[in-house]
Design a protein around this motif. Structure first.
Motif, PDB file in Angstrom:
ATOM      1  N   GLY A 122       0.773  -1.257  -0.163  1.00 27.90           N
ATOM      2  CA  GLY A 122       0.078  -0.065  -0.114  1.00 27.90           C
ATOM      3  C   GLY A 122       0.903   1.210   0.095  1.00 27.90           C
ATOM      4  O   GLY A 122       2.012   1.115  -0.463  1.00 27.90           O
ATOM      5  N   SER A 194       4.085   3.311 -10.759  1.00 23.04           N
ATOM      6  CA  SER A 194       3.759   1.865 -10.590  1.00 23.04           C
ATOM      7  C   SER A 194       4.868   1.182 -10.387  1.00 23.04           C
ATOM      8  O   SER A 194       6.227   1.453 -10.653  1.00 23.04           O
ATOM      9  CB  SER A 194       3.138   1.530 -11.740  1.00 23.04           C
ATOM     10  N   ASP A 195       4.767  -0.171  -9.863  1.00 23.08           N
ATOM     11  CA  ASP A 195       5.677  -0.980  -9.753  1.00 23.08           C
ATOM     12  C   ASP A 195       5.792  -1.979 -10.826  1.00 23.08           C
ATOM     13  O   ASP A 195       6.474  -3.067 -11.035  1.00 23.08           O
ATOM     14  CB  ASP A 195       5.636  -2.047  -8.290  1.00 23.08           C
TER      15      ASP A 195
END
Ligand code: COA
Ligand code: AMP
Length: 282
Positions: A122, A194-195
């Motif tokens: 998160g 973003s990952d």
């Protein structure tokens, strides 16, 4: 939509231990089955099998639902990630975050903000002045959930974004998340990239600046990503903040302005001009 008949439908999917897909909707009773199928299909298209997908369907019942207008959207065209991160820092400073807090967030996200050194599940919660981390669990962080576009505006936001070349589903979903988060009690601003190694875009968001998107906040192939929610640490009621982000249902019922991409210098000089004019008008 009468809200006592609304349902939160949330999908998450894993391959092995790795979370690979997550999405959510708020829909009326008659759309629940179709939405479940759509979300499961989406996970399958990302390479999951059906038994790796979990879908939660939760009636919203009598819980209050908040209706919001989406943040305005603009893209700052910067092809170089270092220049883009420095422009993102300037935008966040316009929103009230200190340069020190932004720098701390960028360092955490680019190195892996979780205690173990990987990506968090998160967002971090950071003091907007000092950059101190305030979330209790540094592996998990905080996830904003229970939000969606209302049926009345989903097509118009998709069209407006598509007209600007923003056709990826991530843009409208991230804009919805950022709109919910920006209205949280004590929230100052957000930073995210973003990952997903194939997705280089990221954004800053706040009520003051709207949703400011950058096509490159990281290099292609980089699997590090994350989110920081910058908050007003002095006045913060953490329980209220978490209750709102995690539990309160939000429907976005109006769209904001969606502007064509601009060079950062044009963006910053326009904002300076607006500040001068509004001081003059006062
Ligand atoms: N990243 C990594 N792991 C996740 C995850 C995420 N985004 N969401 C859920 N998980 C995993 C975790 O292991 C979590 O356990 P934890 O609470 O200890 O971290 C477990 O799944 C259960 O999560 P839970 O919060 O109970 O799932 P949910 O079904 O209520 O909601 C999502 C799942 C993915 C829909 C929700 O977390 C979410 O992220 N919603 C926003 C989606 C979205 O639109 N994102 C915008 C992307 S640009
Ligand atoms: P994503 O844009 O989905 O790739 O997420 C980018 C990062 O944001 C992830 O690495 C998490 O650290 C964090 N994150 C994921 N989902 C949420 C959420 N629902 N709310 C807040 N942060 C999230």
């Amino acid at each position: 939509m009468e809200h006592k008949f609304l349902y939160s439908v949330r999908m998450r999917a894993t391959v092995g231990d790795r979370h690979v897909s997550g999405a959510e909707r708020i829909v009326s009773r008659e759309k629940v089955e179709m939405t479940v199928d759509e979300l499961v299909d989406r996970a399958i298209r990302k390479g999951c099998t059906r038994d790796q997908v979990v879908v939660n369907v939760e009636p919203l019942g009598a819980t209050p639902i908040r209706r919001l207008t989406a943040l305005d959207v603009i893209t700052l065209t910067v092809p170089d990630i270092h220049v883009a991160r420095s422009a993102a820092s300037r935008v966040l400073q316009l929103a009230g975050v200190s340069a020190q807090a932004v720098e701390a967030a960028i360092t955490y996200i680019s190195n892996g903000a979780a205690l173990s050194g990987g990506n968090m599940r998160g967002a971090m919660i950071m003091d907007a002045k000092s950059g101190e981390r305030l979330e209790q669990d540094r592996e998990r962080g905080i996830r904003a959930t229970r939000f969606d576009w209302s049926d009345d505006v989903i097509d118009s936001i998709s069209c407006r974004l598509a007209a600007l070349g923003l056709t990826h589903f991530r843009t409208s979903e991230a804009l919805a998340l950022a709109t919910k988060a920006a209205h949280a009690p004590g929230m100052v601003a957000e930073l995210c990239w973003s990952d997903d190694p194939d997705y280089t875009a990221g954004y800053t968001a706040s009520l003051r600046t709207g949703y400011v998107r950058f096509p490159f906040l990281k290099q292609a192939g980089d699997a590090k990503g994350g989110r920081a929610f910058f908050v007003n640490g002095h006045l913060l009621d953490m329980d209220m903040l978490l209750g709102y982000l995690q539990q309160e249902a939000v429907l976005i019922t109006n769209i904001g302005e969606c502007r064509a991409a601009v060079d950062p210098e044009v963006y910053f000089s326009r904002r300076k001009f607006t500040a001068v004019v509004s001081n003059y008008v006062k």
